[in-house]
Scaffold this active site. Structure first.
Site, mmCIF file in Angstrom:
data_model
loop_
_atom_site.group_PDB
_atom_site.id
_atom_site.type_symbol
_atom_site.label_atom_id
_atom_site.label_comp_id
_atom_site.label_asym_id
_atom_site.label_seq_id
_atom_site.Cartn_x
_atom_site.Cartn_y
_atom_site.Cartn_z
ATOM 1 N N LYS A 1 -8.090 -6.851 15.689
ATOM 2 C CA LYS A 1 -8.280 -8.004 16.566
ATOM 3 C C LYS A 1 -9.778 -8.204 16.760
ATOM 4 O O LYS A 1 -10.414 -7.533 17.563
ATOM 5 C CB LYS A 1 -7.610 -7.817 17.934
ATOM 6 C CG LYS A 1 -7.465 -9.160 18.638
ATOM 7 C CD LYS A 1 -7.561 -9.116 20.139
ATOM 8 C CE LYS A 1 -8.940 -9.033 20.680
ATOM 9 N NZ LYS A 1 -9.803 -10.209 20.426
ATOM 10 N N GLU B 1 -15.841 2.961 22.087
ATOM 11 C CA GLU B 1 -17.301 2.872 22.026
ATOM 12 C C GLU B 1 -17.671 1.783 23.014
ATOM 13 O O GLU B 1 -17.467 0.602 22.759
ATOM 14 C CB GLU B 1 -17.707 2.543 20.583
ATOM 15 C CG GLU B 1 -19.133 2.921 20.280
ATOM 16 C CD GLU B 1 -20.048 1.743 20.496
ATOM 17 O OE1 GLU B 1 -20.588 1.645 21.618
ATOM 18 O OE2 GLU B 1 -20.201 0.941 19.574
ATOM 19 N N GLU C 1 -26.122 -2.780 31.737
ATOM 20 C CA GLU C 1 -26.669 -3.387 30.515
ATOM 21 C C GLU C 1 -26.991 -4.852 30.752
ATOM 22 O O GLU C 1 -26.104 -5.618 31.144
ATOM 23 C CB GLU C 1 -25.601 -3.362 29.425
ATOM 24 C CG GLU C 1 -25.517 -2.116 28.631
ATOM 25 C CD GLU C 1 -24.457 -2.260 27.538
ATOM 26 O OE1 GLU C 1 -24.761 -1.914 26.409
ATOM 27 O OE2 GLU C 1 -23.330 -2.711 27.825
ATOM 28 N N CYS D 1 -25.130 -2.409 22.159
ATOM 29 C CA CYS D 1 -24.908 -1.399 23.193
ATOM 30 C C CYS D 1 -25.894 -0.247 23.069
ATOM 31 O O CYS D 1 -25.977 0.595 23.951
ATOM 32 C CB CYS D 1 -23.471 -0.893 23.143
ATOM 33 S SG CYS D 1 -22.964 -0.571 21.471
HETATM 34 P P1 ADP Z 1 -17.764 -8.304 25.420
HETATM 35 O O1 ADP Z 1 -18.204 -8.491 26.814
HETATM 36 O O2 ADP Z 1 -18.730 -7.627 24.543
HETATM 37 O O3 ADP Z 1 -17.143 -9.519 24.797
HETATM 38 P P2 ADP Z 1 -15.126 -7.287 25.764
HETATM 39 O O4 ADP Z 1 -14.753 -5.898 26.103
HETATM 40 O O5 ADP Z 1 -14.755 -8.359 26.715
HETATM 41 O O6 ADP Z 1 -16.666 -7.203 25.498
HETATM 42 O O7 ADP Z 1 -14.554 -7.702 24.350
HETATM 43 C C1 ADP Z 1 -14.491 -6.823 23.251
HETATM 44 C C2 ADP Z 1 -13.193 -7.083 22.516
HETATM 45 O O8 ADP Z 1 -12.115 -6.756 23.395
HETATM 46 C C3 ADP Z 1 -12.982 -8.535 22.113
HETATM 47 O O9 ADP Z 1 -12.307 -8.582 20.873
HETATM 48 C C4 ADP Z 1 -12.096 -9.052 23.218
HETATM 49 O O10 ADP Z 1 -11.337 -10.175 22.851
HETATM 50 C C5 ADP Z 1 -11.213 -7.851 23.458
HETATM 51 N N1 ADP Z 1 -10.514 -7.831 24.749
HETATM 52 C C6 ADP Z 1 -10.916 -8.331 25.922
HETATM 53 N N2 ADP Z 1 -9.968 -8.097 26.869
HETATM 54 C C7 ADP Z 1 -8.952 -7.440 26.258
HETATM 55 C C8 ADP Z 1 -7.695 -6.906 26.684
HETATM 56 N N3 ADP Z 1 -7.277 -7.019 27.944
HETATM 57 N N4 ADP Z 1 -6.929 -6.276 25.770
HETATM 58 C C9 ADP Z 1 -7.333 -6.148 24.509
HETATM 59 N N5 ADP Z 1 -8.504 -6.620 24.043
HETATM 60 C C10 ADP Z 1 -9.307 -7.260 24.906
#
Ligand code: ADP
Length: 534
Positions: free
Chosen positions: A228, A303, A434, A337
């Site tokens: 994903k 990570e 960050e 990061c």
């Molecule tokens: P960033 O702030 O760097 O976008 P996120 O943690 O929000 O970091 O996003 C990193 C990945 O996790 C993306 O692919 C995002 O779509 C996914 N993501 C965000 N929320 C969820 C969730 N509840 N379950 C699974 N994946 C998620």
């Protein structure tokens, strides 16, 4: 392929427009007026036709080897952060598509895991060769959807492909063990076997490398994957998946779904067929995934966010420290990061360092990543700029001083001026979290002990950097830092051959290197008894 074969490509002055056969898939790839006139300029035609021929502009999800839309036909838009233009529409998928992708991966696991390591290695090698053969187009896709300068994007392709190459080599070295038995009639073996179907959730800041560093070792070990990617940057992921098919990797081994993140995440977590979650992203989402994995007791690698200290000691080589800090802070406009989040400078070198560093930062050219000479692209979106602004406001209200930048760039959009800010204190947001932007906060310290204390005063523990010419100090401080990676007189330390990962709340597990393979393997102990009978 049918869609792309039907595509019409027209190249006009400074513009590359690709009209797909279905109107909904109108893909306008006009990055900027610079796009064709600069880096791909003279080659515009060949790049366009290569993208067309290689089928790299994929705009559907991949399930069981088939390119598919969301079942309800919903889409989301992918934007070029430098111009705000829509690059493509991609499917907004959810639980149903994810469950089908999991089933495909589960089915494919049976045969993929039965291949010999040498066979899997050959597939991965072929995939690597294709990634490198299409380095230019992949680099352009990264710059288009993520915004980083084309030179950095091309660097990411080499770096990202490196994980596939390394995994192809390492596939052949998944050794087991024979343990000397304490009993004469027994033999004890340890086998290493693939963990099963892997859910790989990745962020937008490295649209290719964050995927390959997960999928490479997973496939090498015999696992199959449901990827994903971030909805902000799915096109590079889809292009990489297309190349995996062209490499002959069987349908179902690599699946890609995107759309509603929490629905997709929930389906991956709920499935008993998914045996491992590997995630790169925010600490908050990582914690959710870790908690959600408990229900089916999945293996988890995380990570997560960092808060990297970059410590410049009095005895550092000034030029090395400036160059290293610049690289550690401003790569990808501060959106990694492992980016230096706090620059701690010892009082004896403070004035000299601040002057030289500020001069270097002033020279950083900001602009569209396709423009020659640009080293700072836009931030990923408006929310990212607002976060930087709020961190700066917090720091200024508590006494910090802006030495350089400190505001949005005149280019508009999500461009932000490279910023240096002094008199930063431990209680400011800039020190605690960050900033994920082009802001270098300077903190002054007196002693080595104080620097170590300040550096470790955080829940994060991913990367740290130190600059010193004292060999004893470099060992002493490296050992004392509560971090997973330490760069000594070096601002860029990531490579596929070394273990990458954090301690404390920066994560679990390691990616890359021989150690990264274990994340995708289960250990099985076999006890063979009754050895004395014939
Ligand atoms: P960033 O702030 O760097 O976008 P996120 O943690 O929000 O970091 O996003 C990193 C990945 O996790 C993306 O692919 C995002 O779509 C996914 N993501 C965000 N929320 C969820 C969730 N509840 N379950 C699974 N994946 C998620």
């Amino acid at each position: 392929m049918a869609t792309l074969k039907a595509a019409r490509i027209s190249i006009m002055a400074g513009r590359f427009t690709k009209l797909m056969s279905r109107p909904r898939r109108l893909v306008s790839v006009r990055a900027s007026d610079h796009l064709l006139t600069r880096q791909i300029s003279t080659e515009a035609e060949s790049v366009a036709s290569r993208l067309h021929k290689s089928g790299l502009l994929r705009t559907q999800g991949l399930i069981g080897g088939k390119w598919v839309d969301a079942y309800d036909r919903k889409t989301i838009k992918v934007y070029n952060p430098a111009t705000g233009e829509v690059i493509a529409d991609v499917p907004c998928m959810g639980g149903r598509e994810t469950n089908d992708a999991i089933s495909s991966a589960y089915e494919a696991f049976y045969s993929w895991s039965k291949l010999t390591a040498a066979e899997r290695s050959r597939y991965l090698r072929k995939w690597y060769d294709l990634l490198i053969a299409h380095r230019e187009e992949l680099g352009q896709l990264i710059t288009l959807e993520q915004g980083k300068p084309i030179k950095e994007a091309l660097g990411e392709v080499s770096y990202g492909a490196g994980f596939i190459e390394f995994s192809a080599e390492e596939a052949k070295r998944v050794y087991g063990d024979i343990i000397p038995s304490p009993l004469a009639d027994r033999r004890l073996f340890v086998l290493k076997q693939p963990v099963g179907v892997v859910g790989a959730i990745t962020p937008w800041n490295f649209p290719l490398a964050m995927i390959t560093r997960k999928v490479g070792p997973a496939l090498a070990c015999g696992c199959t994957v449901v990827i994903k990617p971030s909805e902000i940057t799915p096109l590079t992921a889809l292009a990489a998946a297309e190349l995996s098919l062209q490499a002959g990797i069987p349908p179902g081994v690599v699946n890609v779904v995107m759309g509603n993140a929490s629905d997709i995440g929930d389906s991956l977590l709920a499935s008993t067929q998914v045996r491992k979650i590997t995630f790169t992203g925010s600490t908050a989402v990582g914690k959710k995934l870790m908690a959600g994995s408990a229900g089916t007791v999945k293996k988890v690698s995380l990570e997560l966010g960092g808060n990297a200290p970059c410590i410049v000691f009095d005895d550092a080589d000034l030029d090395v420290a400036v160059k290293g800090t610049l690289a550690a802070k401003f790569r990808n406009s501060g959106q990694t990061c492992v980016c230096a989040n706090r620059v701690l400078v010892q009082e004896g070198i403070y004035e000299k360092f601040v002057n030289a560093f500020s001069k270097a930062v002033q020279n950083l050219q900001v602009g569209d990543g396709f423009t020659e000479g640009v080293v700072q692209g836009p931030l990923i979106n408006e929310a990212a700029v607002q976060k930087v602004e709020s961190f700066l406001q917090d720091a200024i209200s508590k006494g910090a001083k802006v030495l350089l930048g400190g505001k949005r760039h005149s280019l508009g959009m999500s461009f932000y001026e490279p910023t240096v800010i002094s008199d930063v204190k431990g209680e400011m947001l800039l020190s605690r979290e960050e900033v994920f932007g082009p802001v270098a906060p300077l903190l002054r310290f007196k002693t080595e002990d104080e620097a170590i204390r300040l550096a470790n005063d955080t829940n994060a523990g991913l990367a740290a950097y130190i600059f010193t010419n004292n060999i004893q100090r470099s060992w002493r401080v490296s050992e004392a830092l509560e971090y997973g990676l330490v760069g000594v007189n070096e601002g860029i330390v990531s490579t596929e051959v070394a273990p990458f990962g954090g301690v404390k709340q920066s994560g679990l597990g390691r990616e890359g290197s021989k150690y990264g393979m274990d994340e995708y393997l289960e250990m099985k102990y076999v006890c063979l008894g009754n050895m004395n009978s014939n």
